[in-house]
Write an enzyme that holds these catalytic residues in place. Structure first.
Site, PDB file in Angstrom:
ATOM      1  CE  LYS A 110       0.376  -1.532   4.432  1.00 60.11           C
ATOM      2  NZ  LYS A 110      -0.001  -2.554   5.350  1.00 60.11           N
ATOM      3  CE  LYS A 124      -3.998  -0.938   4.879  1.00 63.52           C
ATOM      4  NZ  LYS A 124      -4.175  -1.504   6.217  1.00 63.52           N
TER       5      LYS A 124
HETATM    6  N1  HSE Z   1      -0.942  -3.160  10.011  1.00 62.11           N
HETATM    7  C1  HSE Z   1      -2.040  -3.320   9.109  1.00 62.11           C
HETATM    8  C2  HSE Z   1      -3.318  -3.410   9.941  1.00 62.11           C
HETATM    9  C3  HSE Z   1      -1.829  -4.563   8.282  1.00 62.11           C
HETATM   10  O1  HSE Z   1      -3.239  -3.451  11.170  1.00 62.11           O
HETATM   11  O2  HSE Z   1      -4.398  -3.419   9.371  1.00 62.11           O
HETATM   12  C4  HSE Z   1      -2.575  -4.577   6.988  1.00 62.11           C
HETATM   13  O3  HSE Z   1      -2.280  -3.515   6.159  1.00 62.11           O
END
Ligand code: HSE
Length: 440
Positions: A107, A207
């Site tokens: 991402k 995201k």
């Molecule tokens: N660290 C991210 C989360 C993992 O906790 O959603 C997935 O991108």
């Protein structure tokens, strides 16, 4: 017999190992769906597979991801190294530059360099897919890019970070501290290597920036995302939210407004009874409002099995010859987004004040709100705060009392100005807590 799709995999961590396992364990099923086998033939990884059940002894090993990316023995380069810089960036560029298809779950790479990489892919005719980059196992990239291809999206928002959702859920349900819940999320493998990315809201910002591009047909503009993390959320906020009929979630929100495209990440009050409000623990959820329909997708946003399902779904598309422009339309057709600044955000607000318990405090607060034309839906004074000096004399110095205000829809500038006046008046003992309310 149709030739297999030959896969070269860079990275054998949690997701890489899970992809390797799925390609082996579901080989027959995948061959049926794709009409041809999908074979893992080569890999590049610094360390042995995270999952000891993954056997790489019969695969060709490369020391450098870029060498793997351009090797003639593979048809698709799967990048699962992570990080916006090298070696992830250089190896993806090498593959796309050589006309080789790329599948990635990265991402940060897409958020920072997605526009340039999409152009590069188009120029060389390579496919470039990243379903796993947003919300792990939830097929939201495909939903926005293809499922809603004919619809006009007005807003996309959701819980895009499992670590934050886990922490906020555990703090409330088990009355545990922020630090304790974060440690547990790390132990369970949800958090990023540097958890600041999770709790500071940056992972969610990456995201939502990608979803914004897919939803609105704009170039990715991650710099435009207003970002606040969950570090300031206290158990008292979570409890007060509950009493008022809300849950607090870290949301990524992108919407079309009169001022342009608004992109923001912050702790948000959502109605307890909404679908998003019911998504707890490590789960993710993405809600999409469009003229055709509204929908909410819920599922695991992290972890090997879920994320590998999305990576493998991209591989099946490739094996079938199903490709589409990386960001849903030709790179030259992506619009430059008009940025709607957070100062122009409109909506309701939760405000928590440590109000000095003395005559005139509520009048000063009400006056500041009225001066900005802010209408209050509810005012709650909580009585848990101690009066250190005690006594009944209203003129005696008393400790602060927690006062919670819920406003009707107003705008950010007005709220900020009113709070600045309240602080200047000296009627609060600490900086106010402000949490935006999102309509569902
Ligand atoms: N660290 C991210 C989360 C993992 O906790 O959603 C997935 O991108």
């Amino acid at each position: 017999m149709v030739a297999p799709l030959r896969v070269g995999l860079a990275g054998l961590g949690t997701v890489g190992s899970a992809v390797a396992r799925m390609l082996v364990e579901s080989r027959d099923q995948l061959a049926e769906r794709a009409g041809r086998p999908i074979d893992l033939v080569a890999f590049a990884a610094k360390d042995p597979p995270r999952d000891p059940k993954v056997d790489v002894s019969k695969l060709k090993k490369f020391d450098s991801p870029s060498a793997l990316a351009t090797d003639g023995g593979i048809d698709v380069f799967v990048e699962l190294l992570g990080g916006e810089g090298d070696p992830a960036k250089s190896s993806v560029e090498a593959a796309l530059g050589a006309g080789r298809a790329v599948v990635t779950a990265n991402k940060a790479l897409i958020a920072r360099h997605g526009n340039a990489l999409a152009k590069l892919a188009e120029k060389s005719g390579a496919s470039f897919a990243f379903e796993a980059a947003v919300a792990g196992g939830i097929p939201v990239v495909k939903t926005l890019r293809e499922g809603l291809g004919g619809a006009k999206v007005g807003r996309v928002y959701g819980i895009l970070n499992g670590t934050c959702n886990y922490i906020l859920t555990k703090m409330l349900t088990e009355q545990r501290s922020f630090a304790d819940c974060l440690k547990e999320a790390q132990r369970l493998g949800y958090a990023e290597a540097d958890p600041t990315f999770d709790i500071g809201g940056f992972d969610t910002a990456h995201k939502i920036a990608i979803l914004t591009s897919l939803a609105f047909g704009t170039e990715i503009d991650v710099e435009a995302v207003h970002v606040e993390g969950i570090e300031t959320i206290t158990l008292a906020d979570l409890q007060a939210a509950g009493e008022l009929g809300y849950k607090i979630k870290l949301l990524g929100v992108a919407s079309r407004t009169d001022a342009g495209i608004e992109q923001r990440v912050h702790p948000t009050m959502v109605p307890k009874g909404s679908v998003i409000g019911g998504v707890d623990g490590v789960l993710n959820a993405v809600a999409i409002d469009s003229d055709a329909m509204g929908l909410v997708l819920v599922g695991p946003g992290a972890g090997g099995p879920a994320t590998s399902a999305s990576v493998v779904a991209d591989l099946v598309d490739l094996a079938c010859g199903r490709t589409s422009p990386a960001l849903g339309r030709a790179a030259a057709r992506l619009a430059k987004p008009t940025r709607a600044p957070i100062q122009r955000h409109e909506g309701g607000y939760y405000i928590r004040l440590a109000a000095l318990d003395r005559p005139g405090t509520m009048a000063a607060i009400a006056k500041a709100m009225a001066a900005e034309n802010i209408s209050l839906e509810s005012i709650v004074q909580r009585h848990e705060t101690a009066r250190p000096h005690g006594g009944d004399d209203p003129k005696s110095a008393a400790g602060p009392a927690t006062v919670i205000l819920i406003t009707y829809a107003t705008n950010e500038d007005a709220v900020r100005r009113a709070l600045a006046v309240i602080e200047r008046e000296g009627v609060v003992a600490e900086a106010p807590q402000l949490i935006r309310i999102e309509k569902s």
